[in-house]
Scaffold this motif. Structure first.
Motif, mmCIF file in Angstrom:
data_model
loop_
_atom_site.group_PDB
_atom_site.id
_atom_site.type_symbol
_atom_site.label_atom_id
_atom_site.label_comp_id
_atom_site.label_asym_id
_atom_site.label_seq_id
_atom_site.Cartn_x
_atom_site.Cartn_y
_atom_site.Cartn_z
ATOM 1 N N LEU A 173 -62.824 4.028 10.045
ATOM 2 C CA LEU A 173 -63.277 4.680 11.259
ATOM 3 C C LEU A 173 -63.606 6.143 11.001
ATOM 4 O O LEU A 173 -62.831 6.862 10.375
ATOM 5 C CB LEU A 173 -62.188 4.580 12.330
ATOM 6 N N ALA A 174 -64.791 6.575 11.449
ATOM 7 C CA ALA A 174 -65.167 7.994 11.466
ATOM 8 C C ALA A 174 -65.027 8.668 10.110
ATOM 9 O O ALA A 174 -64.434 9.738 9.996
ATOM 10 C CB ALA A 174 -64.337 8.735 12.521
ATOM 11 N N ALA B 124 -63.835 13.015 8.113
ATOM 12 C CA ALA B 124 -62.782 13.292 7.137
ATOM 13 C C ALA B 124 -63.289 13.584 5.733
ATOM 14 O O ALA B 124 -62.565 14.169 4.933
ATOM 15 C CB ALA B 124 -61.827 12.097 7.070
ATOM 16 N N VAL B 125 -64.503 13.173 5.427
ATOM 17 C CA VAL B 125 -64.932 13.102 4.030
ATOM 18 C C VAL B 125 -65.785 14.287 3.587
ATOM 19 O O VAL B 125 -65.561 14.862 2.526
ATOM 20 C CB VAL B 125 -65.683 11.775 3.787
ATOM 21 N N ALA C 138 -60.958 8.398 -0.701
ATOM 22 C CA ALA C 138 -59.887 7.485 -1.129
ATOM 23 C C ALA C 138 -58.731 7.645 -0.129
ATOM 24 O O ALA C 138 -58.960 7.544 1.072
ATOM 25 C CB ALA C 138 -59.472 7.720 -2.576
ATOM 26 N N TRP C 139 -57.513 7.906 -0.591
ATOM 27 C CA TRP C 139 -56.418 8.221 0.333
ATOM 28 C C TRP C 139 -56.599 9.687 0.702
ATOM 29 O O TRP C 139 -56.004 10.590 0.131
ATOM 30 C CB TRP C 139 -55.076 7.945 -0.333
ATOM 31 N N THR C 140 -57.455 9.912 1.708
ATOM 32 C CA THR C 140 -58.097 11.205 1.901
ATOM 33 C C THR C 140 -57.133 12.325 2.267
ATOM 34 O O THR C 140 -56.340 12.189 3.201
ATOM 35 C CB THR C 140 -59.163 11.100 3.011
ATOM 36 N N ASN C 141 -57.234 13.423 1.535
ATOM 37 C CA ASN C 141 -56.590 14.672 1.901
ATOM 38 C C ASN C 141 -57.705 15.614 2.346
ATOM 39 O O ASN C 141 -58.416 16.197 1.530
ATOM 40 C CB ASN C 141 -55.833 15.257 0.704
ATOM 41 N N ALA D 144 -72.263 8.780 7.878
ATOM 42 C CA ALA D 144 -72.556 10.139 8.323
ATOM 43 C C ALA D 144 -73.419 10.838 7.287
ATOM 44 O O ALA D 144 -73.403 10.469 6.100
ATOM 45 C CB ALA D 144 -71.265 10.925 8.537
ATOM 46 N N LEU D 145 -74.161 11.841 7.743
ATOM 47 C CA LEU D 145 -74.888 12.689 6.795
ATOM 48 C C LEU D 145 -75.007 14.098 7.347
ATOM 49 O O LEU D 145 -75.029 14.320 8.561
ATOM 50 C CB LEU D 145 -76.248 12.093 6.425
#
Length: 240
Positions: free
Chosen positions: A22-23, A27-28, A42-45, A194-195
């Protein structure tokens, strides 16, 4: 969980991502027009994006910046990051515990990274689509009057090109996502995309002034929806 492309062209920075999360766009991705573009997945920080951009703004190379992740994070083996500067230098780092298949590719002016993919062919397809110039519409998107006026003021000369380079770049980024999806993409499926595209500047402005900033947070065919949004009037914004 996610596949992402970062690009640098003269005067422009861009990034696009797609995921079965999701979304992902929330986050990225992170773009700073004065410093570069970064990604944390990945396991996003999420915090790593700002730390990477800060390192780039301080003059560190992308390779040096991504190498600092173990200094900033207690679980670097779970993180996948990438960084790209306006002059086209790029680097990535994939932690040993990122879910397979995971990895990245770097070429002049472009970085592609992904994890939990069907295989390396996803990134190969994205890089090939970018390198071939796939995605620019047969009729290139025209500059809107407000954008032409803003660019004319910025460069103190009439802007005569009918092409909006930021929007053309956005279409190419979307095409790279489509190529990655067609090659297998996230092996769990699809959900968000997203972009972002920015015109580079030497001035540090917060929040960053983005020429294109589009997200599909939850959808059955998010890349299709991203391309639909790109075709709408107002998909790109005038320079500040």
């Amino acid at each position: 969980m996610t596949y992402t492309i970062l690009v640098a062209q003269p005067g422009l920075l861009g990034a696009a991502t797609a995921s079965r999360s999701l979304a992902a766009g929330n986050a990225v991705l992170a773009v700073a027009p004065h410093a570069g573009v970064t990604v944390s997945q990945a396991w996003t920080n999420r915090r790593l994006r700002g730390l990477l951009l800060g390192a780039l703004a301080d003059g560190e190379s992308p390779a040096a910046a991504v190498a600092r992740v173990p200094d900033w994070d207690e679980e670097p083996e779970l993180r996948q990051v990438a960084a790209l500067t306006p002059d086209g230098r790029g680097a990535h780092r994939t932690g040993a515990s990122c879910t397979a298949w995971a990895g990245g590719l770097v070429a002049p002016g472009v970085v592609v990274v992904g994890n939990l993919l069907t295989g390396p062919e996803v990134l190969d397809a994205m890089l090939a689509a970018w390198t071939s110039g796939t995605g620019v519409p047969a009729q290139a998107p025209a500059l809107e009057p407000e954008l032409a006026e803003a660019l004319t003021e910025t460069f103190d000369a009439p802007v005569v090109s009918p092409v909006d380079p930021a929007l053309a770049l956005a279409h190419r980024l979307a095409a790279a996502l489509r190529a990655g999806e067609a090659a297998g993409g996230d092996r769990r499926g699809r959900q968000s995309a997203a972009l972002q595209v920015a015109r580079t500047t030497s001035e540090r402005i917060w929040p960053p002034q983005l020429a294109v900033d589009l997200r599909v947070d939850d959808g059955e065919r998010p890349v299709d929806e991203l391309e639909r949004l790109l075709a709408l009037p107002g998909a790109s914004s005038p320079a500040a």
